[in-house]
Write a protein that holds these residues in place. Sequence first.
Motif, PDB file in Angstrom:
ATOM      1  N   UNK A  10      21.786  43.482  58.060  1.00 64.90           N
ATOM      2  CA  UNK A  10      20.545  43.566  58.840  1.00 64.90           C
ATOM      3  C   UNK A  10      20.118  42.172  59.300  1.00 64.90           C
ATOM      4  N   UNK A  11      20.248  41.186  58.416  1.00 65.68           N
ATOM      5  CA  UNK A  11      19.920  39.805  58.773  1.00 65.68           C
ATOM      6  C   UNK A  11      20.822  39.330  59.915  1.00 65.68           C
ATOM      7  N   UNK A  12      22.101  39.655  59.816  1.00 71.35           N
ATOM      8  CA  UNK A  12      23.046  39.242  60.864  1.00 71.35           C
ATOM      9  C   UNK A  12      22.751  39.927  62.195  1.00 71.35           C
ATOM     10  N   UNK A  13      22.289  41.183  62.125  1.00 69.64           N
ATOM     11  CA  UNK A  13      22.019  41.945  63.347  1.00 69.64           C
ATOM     12  C   UNK A  13      20.710  41.518  64.013  1.00 69.64           C
ATOM     13  N   UNK A  14      19.789  40.957  63.231  1.00 69.09           N
ATOM     14  CA  UNK A  14      18.475  40.557  63.767  1.00 69.09           C
ATOM     15  C   UNK A  14      18.208  39.090  63.425  1.00 69.09           C
ATOM     16  N   UNK A  28      12.019  37.796  61.085  1.00 68.22           N
ATOM     17  CA  UNK A  28      11.744  37.328  59.720  1.00 68.22           C
ATOM     18  C   UNK A  28      11.803  38.459  58.686  1.00 68.22           C
ATOM     19  N   UNK A  29      11.559  39.708  59.115  1.00 65.31           N
ATOM     20  CA  UNK A  29      11.479  40.822  58.156  1.00 65.31           C
ATOM     21  C   UNK A  29      12.758  40.988  57.333  1.00 65.31           C
ATOM     22  N   UNK A  30      13.953  41.015  57.958  1.00 60.39           N
ATOM     23  CA  UNK A  30      15.176  41.143  57.146  1.00 60.39           C
ATOM     24  C   UNK A  30      15.382  39.957  56.204  1.00 60.39           C
ATOM     25  N   UNK A  31      15.005  38.766  56.667  1.00 60.41           N
ATOM     26  CA  UNK A  31      15.137  37.575  55.812  1.00 60.41           C
ATOM     27  C   UNK A  31      14.268  37.712  54.565  1.00 60.41           C
ATOM     28  N   UNK A  32      13.042  38.216  54.747  1.00 59.60           N
ATOM     29  CA  UNK A  32      12.136  38.383  53.613  1.00 59.60           C
ATOM     30  C   UNK A  32      12.647  39.454  52.652  1.00 59.60           C
ATOM     31  N   UNK A  33      13.206  40.532  53.207  1.00 61.37           N
ATOM     32  CA  UNK A  33      13.739  41.605  52.349  1.00 61.37           C
ATOM     33  C   UNK A  33      14.905  41.096  51.506  1.00 61.37           C
ATOM     34  N   UNK A  34      15.825  40.376  52.149  1.00 61.40           N
ATOM     35  CA  UNK A  34      16.994  39.877  51.417  1.00 61.40           C
ATOM     36  C   UNK A  34      16.571  38.796  50.416  1.00 61.40           C
TER      37      UNK A  34
END
Length: 474
Positions: A242-246, A250-256
Amino acid sequence: MPTDEQAPEGKAGREPLSPTAKKRLEKVFEVGSKKADTAAVSADFDYATELLRQCVSGDPSNALWVKRYLENLQKKYGNNKKGAPLAQFKERGSRGALKKALAQGNFDEAIRQGLKALTVNPWDVSTLVPMATAAAKAGDHDCELCYLKAALIGSPKDHACNRLMAMAMAERGLIDEAIVWWHRVEEISPHDDEAKRSIASLTVQKQRSSGKFEEDDAISKLKKKKAQAQEELSVEERLRRKVAAEPESTAPLLELAQCYMNSDRFVEADKLLTKAHRLAPEDPDIREKWEDVQLRVLRQRILKASDPETKKKLEALHLAKELEVYQGRVARYPNELTFKYELGRRYLKAGQYAEAIRELQTAQNDPRRKGVCLLVLGQCFEQIKQYPLAKAHYESALVELPERDADNRKRTLYLAGRLTLHIRDLDAAEKHLTTLAALDFTYKDVSKLLDKLAKLRDNGTTGSQPEPSDPKAN
């Protein structure tokens, strides 16, 4: 009814409640419930909270008590679904202790620590989900649902919480309800393959149980083959994709980053939050998460350091970073007295006593922290040799600190006794040190101080004086 010796075996290896203990807790619950029903001001809710917490701590398997505890706290905060202001910065120690107890398999202790953390936000997902996990592992499944439902009231779209609820429904054989919850998981995270598989499996299970399903062998084998070929992705791997796709979100970065923090991988979380801060430099939540992780990285390095000199340098670096963090938060939230208290403590540790006194004298206006503020102010005045002021603040702290705060009360009695012995106020020294000895005779060197006090009584003012306390050691 079984006797104390014949009490049935408790769940998860816990000691069963004796009839006497159960009767006592039921009485406490009755009083706590009445207080919760009539509560009108914060102090009433806090009193009810303390009584109901005793009940749940004494019997974590009682879902009725859990529900009442949560309802009282929700009512206290006017059902605002976010708890106290800046709740995420409060009760961090309890949340950390909850996580540690859960990892060690001490499920009842995890619940007890979680109850403390919930006092500032009874809808906090990061507390309620581990509590639900602890309850499930202890076999307290009705309590598990109480915690999950509370979390979902505050965060209805939380992926992990909806997923746990779906699994809980399935484990209870409530197929229709489980399918509904898995559909919610699918709506929140459309790429969640587990949700799709679970919905399909539960649908088949439902059709089979109703007698309406006729399995086609060829189709069944094909589906199984596809399922086996489908890559089983971990939560971490899904988030990495998800981080790579977006890359600009910031949302995927925070989740990971949260995923890494949950497993104490703070260095990796730091890298992600550094990137998130670059993308959204004005977002205070991202900044504060990033700062907290940087502090955790330093703490990990301190714990791993074997060389004393290296450890000393890292501790100095950690203190400097804490000062920087809390100075920034005080500047951003000038009316949040919690940050002023935390900054004052760091100033004391750094030996910046005037700055510490300035922050703490403002922070003491928070009635929740007045006692500890007076305690730390006493230490500041002691360090600058303003002994009458130090004594006055220690004694005021003893008036303000609640009985349940045993650690800070003992600490204050010790510091007050040591100081008054140093300035030859023997009556005050005797009062504080004997009170402390009655509470905990093994506390630090209280027995030696009492011996010195006795010698001074016998020999007038001769005898060695104890040195004022070191704030870094206290």
